[in-house]
Write a protein that holds these residues in place. Structure first.
Motif, PDB file in Angstrom:
ATOM      1  N   TYR A  69       0.807  -1.218   0.000  1.00 22.26           N
ATOM      2  CA  TYR A  69       0.000   0.000   0.000  1.00 22.26           C
ATOM      3  C   TYR A  69       0.845   1.276   0.000  1.00 22.26           C
ATOM      4  O   TYR A  69       0.671   2.127  -0.858  1.00 22.26           O
ATOM      5  CB  TYR A  69      -0.962   0.012   1.194  1.00 22.26           C
ATOM      6  CG  TYR A  69      -1.951  -1.119   1.127  1.00 22.26           C
ATOM      7  CD1 TYR A  69      -3.061  -1.037   0.297  1.00 22.26           C
ATOM      8  CD2 TYR A  69      -1.758  -2.280   1.858  1.00 22.26           C
ATOM      9  CE1 TYR A  69      -3.957  -2.081   0.204  1.00 22.26           C
ATOM     10  CE2 TYR A  69      -2.654  -3.327   1.779  1.00 22.26           C
ATOM     11  CZ  TYR A  69      -3.756  -3.231   0.950  1.00 22.26           C
ATOM     12  OH  TYR A  69      -4.635  -4.259   0.858  1.00 22.26           O
ATOM     13  N   ALA A  70       1.728   1.420   0.966  1.00 22.20           N
ATOM     14  CA  ALA A  70       2.482   2.671   1.098  1.00 22.20           C
ATOM     15  C   ALA A  70       3.355   2.939  -0.131  1.00 22.20           C
ATOM     16  O   ALA A  70       3.482   4.080  -0.569  1.00 22.20           O
ATOM     17  CB  ALA A  70       3.337   2.645   2.362  1.00 22.20           C
ATOM     18  N   CYS A  71       3.934   1.898  -0.701  1.00 21.53           N
ATOM     19  CA  CYS A  71       4.808   2.043  -1.872  1.00 21.53           C
ATOM     20  C   CYS A  71       4.311   1.184  -3.036  1.00 21.53           C
ATOM     21  O   CYS A  71       5.107   0.690  -3.836  1.00 21.53           O
ATOM     22  CB  CYS A  71       6.237   1.651  -1.503  1.00 21.53           C
ATOM     23  SG  CYS A  71       6.991   2.741  -0.279  1.00 21.53           S
ATOM     24  N   ALA A  72       3.013   1.036  -3.130  1.00 24.98           N
ATOM     25  CA  ALA A  72       2.432   0.130  -4.135  1.00 24.98           C
ATOM     26  C   ALA A  72       2.847   0.484  -5.560  1.00 24.98           C
ATOM     27  O   ALA A  72       3.232  -0.402  -6.332  1.00 24.98           O
ATOM     28  CB  ALA A  72       0.909   0.120  -4.011  1.00 24.98           C
ATOM     29  N   ASP A  73       2.773   1.746  -5.950  1.00 27.15           N
ATOM     30  CA  ASP A  73       3.120   2.131  -7.325  1.00 27.15           C
ATOM     31  C   ASP A  73       4.588   1.859  -7.626  1.00 27.15           C
ATOM     32  O   ASP A  73       4.930   1.339  -8.692  1.00 27.15           O
ATOM     33  CB  ASP A  73       2.812   3.607  -7.576  1.00 27.15           C
ATOM     34  CG  ASP A  73       1.326   3.882  -7.685  1.00 27.15           C
ATOM     35  OD1 ASP A  73       0.541   2.937  -7.915  1.00 27.15           O
ATOM     36  OD2 ASP A  73       0.951   5.062  -7.534  1.00 27.15           O
ATOM     37  N   GLU A  74       5.451   2.226  -6.697  1.00 29.97           N
ATOM     38  CA  GLU A  74       6.885   2.038  -6.915  1.00 29.97           C
ATOM     39  C   GLU A  74       7.248   0.556  -6.962  1.00 29.97           C
ATOM     40  O   GLU A  74       8.044   0.129  -7.803  1.00 29.97           O
ATOM     41  CB  GLU A  74       7.682   2.746  -5.812  1.00 29.97           C
ATOM     42  CG  GLU A  74       7.585   4.262  -5.859  1.00 29.97           C
ATOM     43  CD  GLU A  74       6.329   4.835  -5.192  1.00 29.97           C
ATOM     44  OE1 GLU A  74       5.466   4.064  -4.726  1.00 29.97           O
ATOM     45  OE2 GLU A  74       6.218   6.069  -5.148  1.00 29.97           O
ATOM     46  N   VAL A  75       6.671  -0.233  -6.068  1.00 30.03           N
ATOM     47  CA  VAL A  75       6.935  -1.678  -6.058  1.00 30.03           C
ATOM     48  C   VAL A  75       6.378  -2.313  -7.328  1.00 30.03           C
ATOM     49  O   VAL A  75       7.013  -3.187  -7.924  1.00 30.03           O
ATOM     50  CB  VAL A  75       6.369  -2.339  -4.780  1.00 30.03           C
ATOM     51  CG1 VAL A  75       6.399  -3.852  -4.878  1.00 30.03           C
ATOM     52  CG2 VAL A  75       7.152  -1.874  -3.560  1.00 30.03           C
ATOM     53  N   ALA A  76       5.218  -1.852  -7.775  1.00 30.24           N
ATOM     54  CA  ALA A  76       4.644  -2.386  -9.020  1.00 30.24           C
ATOM     55  C   ALA A  76       5.546  -2.078 -10.213  1.00 30.24           C
ATOM     56  O   ALA A  76       5.728  -2.926 -11.097  1.00 30.24           O
ATOM     57  CB  ALA A  76       3.247  -1.813  -9.245  1.00 30.24           C
ATOM     58  N   GLY A  77       6.138  -0.894 -10.251  1.00 28.44           N
ATOM     59  CA  GLY A  77       7.065  -0.552 -11.336  1.00 28.44           C
ATOM     60  C   GLY A  77       8.293  -1.437 -11.330  1.00 28.44           C
ATOM     61  O   GLY A  77       8.729  -1.930 -12.376  1.00 28.44           O
ATOM     62  N   VAL A 138      13.767  -3.508 -22.167  1.00 27.72           N
ATOM     63  CA  VAL A 138      12.942  -3.116 -21.035  1.00 27.72           C
ATOM     64  C   VAL A 138      13.447  -1.770 -20.545  1.00 27.72           C
ATOM     65  O   VAL A 138      14.632  -1.601 -20.246  1.00 27.72           O
ATOM     66  CB  VAL A 138      12.980  -4.182 -19.910  1.00 27.72           C
ATOM     67  CG1 VAL A 138      12.099  -3.758 -18.752  1.00 27.72           C
ATOM     68  CG2 VAL A 138      12.549  -5.541 -20.443  1.00 27.72           C
ATOM     69  N   ASP A 139      12.534  -0.800 -20.495  1.00 26.10           N
ATOM     70  CA  ASP A 139      12.873   0.558 -20.088  1.00 26.10           C
ATOM     71  C   ASP A 139      13.173   0.583 -18.585  1.00 26.10           C
ATOM     72  O   ASP A 139      12.296   0.280 -17.776  1.00 26.10           O
ATOM     73  CB  ASP A 139      11.701   1.488 -20.406  1.00 26.10           C
ATOM     74  CG  ASP A 139      12.010   2.950 -20.148  1.00 26.10           C
ATOM     75  OD1 ASP A 139      13.018   3.248 -19.467  1.00 26.10           O
ATOM     76  OD2 ASP A 139      11.240   3.800 -20.625  1.00 26.10           O
ATOM     77  N   PRO A 140      14.396   0.948 -18.187  1.00 28.98           N
ATOM     78  CA  PRO A 140      14.747   0.954 -16.761  1.00 28.98           C
ATOM     79  C   PRO A 140      14.048   2.068 -15.971  1.00 28.98           C
ATOM     80  O   PRO A 140      14.065   2.057 -14.752  1.00 28.98           O
ATOM     81  CB  PRO A 140      16.262   1.150 -16.766  1.00 28.98           C
ATOM     82  CG  PRO A 140      16.576   1.778 -18.066  1.00 28.98           C
ATOM     83  CD  PRO A 140      15.529   1.316 -19.029  1.00 28.98           C
ATOM     84  N   GLU A 141      13.422   3.009 -16.660  1.00 34.43           N
ATOM     85  CA  GLU A 141      12.708   4.090 -15.970  1.00 34.43           C
ATOM     86  C   GLU A 141      11.327   3.666 -15.500  1.00 34.43           C
ATOM     87  O   GLU A 141      10.864   4.081 -14.452  1.00 34.43           O
ATOM     88  CB  GLU A 141      12.581   5.316 -16.876  1.00 34.43           C
ATOM     89  CG  GLU A 141      13.884   6.040 -17.111  1.00 34.43           C
ATOM     90  CD  GLU A 141      14.448   6.673 -15.844  1.00 34.43           C
ATOM     91  OE1 GLU A 141      13.684   7.085 -14.962  1.00 34.43           O
ATOM     92  OE2 GLU A 141      15.689   6.761 -15.747  1.00 34.43           O
ATOM     93  N   ASN A 142      10.625   2.845 -16.322  1.00 41.69           N
ATOM     94  CA  ASN A 142       9.254   2.488 -15.951  1.00 41.69           C
ATOM     95  C   ASN A 142       8.952   0.993 -16.010  1.00 41.69           C
ATOM     96  O   ASN A 142       7.878   0.566 -15.619  1.00 41.69           O
ATOM     97  CB  ASN A 142       8.249   3.259 -16.817  1.00 41.69           C
ATOM     98  CG  ASN A 142       8.375   2.934 -18.286  1.00 41.69           C
ATOM     99  OD1 ASN A 142       8.896   1.897 -18.674  1.00 41.69           O
ATOM    100  ND2 ASN A 142       7.892   3.825 -19.119  1.00 41.69           N
ATOM    101  N   GLY A 143       9.872   0.194 -16.524  1.00 37.51           N
ATOM    102  CA  GLY A 143       9.672  -1.254 -16.561  1.00 37.51           C
ATOM    103  C   GLY A 143       8.909  -1.771 -17.755  1.00 37.51           C
ATOM    104  O   GLY A 143       8.708  -2.975 -17.893  1.00 37.51           O
ATOM    105  N   ASP A 144       8.477  -0.880 -18.654  1.00 37.80           N
ATOM    106  CA  ASP A 144       7.738  -1.319 -19.835  1.00 37.80           C
ATOM    107  C   ASP A 144       8.684  -1.814 -20.917  1.00 37.80           C
ATOM    108  O   ASP A 144       9.847  -1.401 -20.982  1.00 37.80           O
ATOM    109  CB  ASP A 144       6.888  -0.175 -20.405  1.00 37.80           C
ATOM    110  CG  ASP A 144       5.667   0.113 -19.550  1.00 37.80           C
ATOM    111  OD1 ASP A 144       5.227  -0.795 -18.812  1.00 37.80           O
ATOM    112  OD2 ASP A 144       5.152   1.241 -19.625  1.00 37.80           O
ATOM    113  N   VAL A 145       8.149  -2.651 -21.788  1.00 35.49           N
ATOM    114  CA  VAL A 145       8.910  -3.156 -22.922  1.00 35.49           C
ATOM    115  C   VAL A 145       8.834  -2.129 -24.042  1.00 35.49           C
ATOM    116  O   VAL A 145       7.768  -1.580 -24.320  1.00 35.49           O
ATOM    117  CB  VAL A 145       8.353  -4.516 -23.400  1.00 35.49           C
ATOM    118  CG1 VAL A 145       9.028  -4.969 -24.683  1.00 35.49           C
ATOM    119  CG2 VAL A 145       8.518  -5.553 -22.315  1.00 35.49           C
ATOM    120  N   THR A 146       9.972  -1.864 -24.657  1.00 33.61           N
ATOM    121  CA  THR A 146      10.004  -0.970 -25.811  1.00 33.61           C
ATOM    122  C   THR A 146      10.366  -1.790 -27.036  1.00 33.61           C
ATOM    123  O   THR A 146      11.307  -2.569 -27.020  1.00 33.61           O
ATOM    124  CB  THR A 146      11.043   0.153 -25.612  1.00 33.61           C
ATOM    125  OG1 THR A 146      12.324  -0.433 -25.418  1.00 33.61           O
ATOM    126  CG2 THR A 146      10.702   1.015 -24.419  1.00 33.61           C
TER     127      THR A 146
END
Length: 195
Positions: A69-77, A138-146
Protein backbone atom coordinates in the motif's frame (compact mmCIF):
# COMPACT_ATOMS: atom_id res chain seq x y z
CA UNK A 1 -2.93 -33.03 -26.18
CA UNK A 2 -4.22 -31.42 -22.99
CA UNK A 3 -1.69 -33.37 -20.94
CA UNK A 4 1.14 -32.12 -23.15
CA UNK A 5 -0.18 -28.55 -22.83
CA UNK A 6 -0.29 -28.87 -19.04
CA UNK A 7 3.29 -30.13 -18.99
CA UNK A 8 4.36 -27.29 -21.27
CA UNK A 9 2.66 -24.69 -19.05
CA UNK A 10 4.24 -26.27 -15.99
CA UNK A 11 7.70 -26.21 -17.56
CA UNK A 12 7.18 -22.65 -18.71
CA UNK A 13 6.09 -21.63 -15.19
CA UNK A 14 9.22 -23.25 -13.76
CA UNK A 15 11.42 -21.53 -16.33
CA UNK A 16 9.80 -18.15 -15.65
CA UNK A 17 10.26 -18.68 -11.91
CA UNK A 18 13.94 -19.46 -12.38
CA UNK A 19 14.54 -16.61 -14.81
CA UNK A 20 12.51 -14.14 -12.71
CA UNK A 21 14.46 -15.08 -9.60
CA UNK A 22 17.73 -14.68 -11.46
CA UNK A 23 16.68 -11.36 -12.96
CA UNK A 24 15.50 -10.11 -9.59
CA UNK A 25 18.79 -11.02 -7.95
CA UNK A 26 20.84 -9.64 -10.81
CA UNK A 27 18.91 -6.35 -10.99
CA UNK A 28 18.72 -5.65 -7.27
CA UNK A 29 22.09 -7.10 -6.27
CA UNK A 30 24.56 -4.32 -6.96
CA UNK A 31 23.72 -0.70 -6.18
CA UNK A 32 25.50 0.65 -9.26
CA UNK A 33 23.63 -1.67 -11.62
CA UNK A 34 20.13 -0.93 -10.30
CA UNK A 35 17.69 0.50 -12.79
CA UNK A 36 15.99 3.74 -11.66
CA UNK A 37 12.59 2.05 -11.29
CA UNK A 38 14.05 -0.40 -8.73
CA UNK A 39 15.97 2.37 -6.93
CA UNK A 40 12.74 4.41 -6.63
CA UNK A 41 10.96 1.43 -5.03
CA UNK A 42 13.78 0.97 -2.51
CA UNK A 43 13.85 4.70 -1.73
CA UNK A 44 10.09 4.70 -1.16
CA UNK A 45 10.40 1.79 1.27
CA UNK A 46 13.15 3.60 3.16
CA UNK A 47 11.29 6.91 3.29
CA UNK A 48 7.95 5.52 4.48
CA UNK A 49 8.99 2.75 6.87
CA UNK A 50 9.08 4.87 10.04
CA UNK A 51 5.57 6.21 9.55
CA UNK A 52 4.18 2.75 8.80
CA UNK A 53 5.87 1.21 11.85
CA UNK A 54 4.64 4.06 14.06
CA UNK A 55 1.06 3.23 13.06
CA UNK A 56 1.35 -0.57 12.86
CA UNK A 57 3.10 -2.42 15.71
CA UNK A 58 2.82 -5.87 14.07
CA UNK A 59 6.04 -6.45 12.13
CA UNK A 60 4.57 -8.71 9.41
CA UNK A 61 1.57 -6.43 8.89
CA UNK A 62 3.83 -3.37 8.68
CA UNK A 63 6.09 -5.00 6.06
CA UNK A 64 3.08 -6.15 4.06
CA UNK A 65 1.46 -2.70 4.24
CA UNK A 66 4.74 -1.07 3.21
CA UNK A 67 5.09 -3.06 -0.05
CA UNK A 68 1.38 -3.45 -0.80
CA UNK A 69 0.00 0.00 0.00
CA UNK A 70 2.48 2.67 1.10
CA UNK A 71 4.81 2.04 -1.87
CA UNK A 72 2.43 0.13 -4.13
CA UNK A 73 3.12 2.13 -7.32
CA UNK A 74 6.89 2.04 -6.91
CA UNK A 75 6.93 -1.68 -6.06
CA UNK A 76 4.64 -2.39 -9.02
CA UNK A 77 7.07 -0.55 -11.34
CA UNK A 78 10.04 -2.53 -10.05
CA UNK A 79 8.03 -5.74 -10.30
CA UNK A 80 7.06 -4.91 -13.88
CA UNK A 81 10.70 -4.22 -14.77
CA UNK A 82 11.96 -7.48 -13.26
CA UNK A 83 9.06 -9.50 -14.73
CA UNK A 84 9.43 -8.02 -18.21
CA UNK A 85 13.20 -8.46 -18.15
CA UNK A 86 12.73 -12.13 -17.30
CA UNK A 87 10.03 -12.62 -19.95
CA UNK A 88 12.06 -10.91 -22.67
CA UNK A 89 15.05 -13.12 -21.83
CA UNK A 90 12.89 -16.24 -21.73
CA UNK A 91 11.01 -15.55 -24.96
CA UNK A 92 14.12 -14.36 -26.81
CA UNK A 93 15.86 -17.61 -25.95
CA UNK A 94 12.81 -19.66 -26.94
CA UNK A 95 12.35 -17.87 -30.28
CA UNK A 96 16.05 -18.08 -31.12
CA UNK A 97 15.96 -21.81 -30.41
CA UNK A 98 12.83 -22.14 -32.55
CA UNK A 99 14.42 -20.24 -35.40
CA UNK A 100 17.53 -22.41 -35.22
CA UNK A 101 15.45 -25.60 -35.15
CA UNK A 102 13.28 -24.43 -38.05
CA UNK A 103 16.32 -23.46 -40.09
CA UNK A 104 17.99 -26.80 -39.39
CA UNK A 105 14.98 -28.92 -40.33
CA UNK A 106 14.95 -29.90 -43.97
CA UNK A 107 12.62 -32.27 -45.79
CA UNK A 108 13.93 -35.81 -46.28
CA UNK A 109 13.24 -35.83 -50.02
CA UNK A 110 14.05 -32.84 -52.21
CA UNK A 111 11.18 -33.54 -54.60
CA UNK A 112 8.49 -32.85 -52.00
CA UNK A 113 7.74 -29.19 -52.66
CA UNK A 114 4.91 -29.07 -50.12
CA UNK A 115 7.24 -30.11 -47.32
CA UNK A 116 9.83 -27.62 -48.47
CA UNK A 117 7.24 -24.84 -48.60
CA UNK A 118 5.96 -25.64 -45.14
CA UNK A 119 9.49 -25.89 -43.76
CA UNK A 120 10.61 -22.61 -45.30
CA UNK A 121 7.44 -20.87 -44.09
CA UNK A 122 8.04 -22.13 -40.56
CA UNK A 123 11.68 -21.09 -40.73
CA UNK A 124 10.76 -17.63 -42.02
CA UNK A 125 8.13 -17.17 -39.29
CA UNK A 126 10.55 -18.31 -36.60
CA UNK A 127 13.26 -15.99 -37.87
CA UNK A 128 10.82 -13.06 -38.03
CA UNK A 129 9.76 -13.73 -34.45
CA UNK A 130 13.40 -14.03 -33.42
CA UNK A 131 14.20 -10.69 -35.09
CA UNK A 132 11.30 -9.02 -33.25
CA UNK A 133 12.41 -10.48 -29.93
CA UNK A 134 15.96 -9.19 -30.47
CA UNK A 135 14.51 -5.63 -30.70
CA UNK A 136 12.78 -5.87 -27.33
CA UNK A 137 14.27 -3.84 -24.51
CA UNK A 138 12.94 -3.12 -21.03
CA UNK A 139 12.87 0.56 -20.09
CA UNK A 140 14.75 0.95 -16.76
CA UNK A 141 12.71 4.09 -15.97
CA UNK A 142 9.25 2.49 -15.95
CA UNK A 143 9.67 -1.25 -16.56
CA UNK A 144 7.74 -1.32 -19.83
CA UNK A 145 8.91 -3.16 -22.92
CA UNK A 146 10.00 -0.97 -25.81
CA UNK A 147 9.83 -2.36 -29.34
CA UNK A 148 8.61 0.34 -31.65
CA UNK A 149 5.07 -0.01 -32.95
CA UNK A 150 4.56 -3.40 -31.27
CA UNK A 151 5.38 -2.16 -27.76
CA UNK A 152 1.76 -1.56 -26.73
CA UNK A 153 0.64 -5.02 -27.83
CA UNK A 154 3.69 -6.68 -26.27
CA UNK A 155 3.17 -4.93 -22.91
CA UNK A 156 -0.50 -5.94 -22.93
CA UNK A 157 0.42 -9.55 -23.81
CA UNK A 158 3.09 -9.71 -21.09
CA UNK A 159 0.59 -8.35 -18.57
CA UNK A 160 -1.93 -11.03 -19.57
CA UNK A 161 0.78 -13.70 -19.50
CA UNK A 162 1.75 -12.50 -16.03
CA UNK A 163 -1.87 -12.82 -14.89
CA UNK A 164 -1.95 -16.40 -16.20
CA UNK A 165 1.40 -17.25 -14.62
CA UNK A 166 0.20 -15.67 -11.37
CA UNK A 167 -1.86 -18.79 -10.85
CA UNK A 168 1.41 -20.72 -10.60
CA UNK A 169 3.53 -17.94 -9.08
CA UNK A 170 1.07 -15.94 -6.96
CA UNK A 171 3.47 -13.67 -5.04
CA UNK A 172 4.36 -10.81 -7.34
CA UNK A 173 6.55 -8.74 -5.00
CA UNK A 174 10.19 -9.46 -5.85
CA UNK A 175 12.03 -11.25 -3.07
CA UNK A 176 14.76 -8.58 -2.72
CA UNK A 177 12.10 -5.89 -2.13
CA UNK A 178 10.26 -8.07 0.41
CA UNK A 179 13.56 -8.75 2.18
CA UNK A 180 14.41 -5.05 2.22
CA UNK A 181 10.96 -4.14 3.55
CA UNK A 182 11.30 -6.75 6.30
CA UNK A 183 14.75 -5.54 7.32
CA UNK A 184 13.66 -1.90 7.28
CA UNK A 185 10.59 -2.67 9.40
CA UNK A 186 12.70 -4.56 11.95
CA UNK A 187 15.17 -1.66 12.16
CA UNK A 188 12.38 0.91 12.47
CA UNK A 189 10.61 -1.21 15.07
CA UNK A 190 13.79 -1.25 17.18
CA UNK A 191 14.20 2.53 16.81
CA UNK A 192 10.59 3.10 17.92
CA UNK A 193 11.00 0.79 20.93
CA UNK A 194 14.17 2.61 21.96
CA UNK A 195 12.34 5.96 22.15
Amino acid sequence: MQRRTSKTIGRLALAVAMVTGGAAQAQTGAAAAKPPVVSRAEQCLRSKVDRVVADEPDIAAAASFLVSYACADEVAGATRFLRNTAYVQLFSTAFKAGAAAAAASKPAVQGQSQSQGAGSTAAAAAMTASALMSQLKVDPENGDVTAGAQATQINAALGQFSNIMGQFLPDNVPVPLRELAGALVLEAHERHRAK
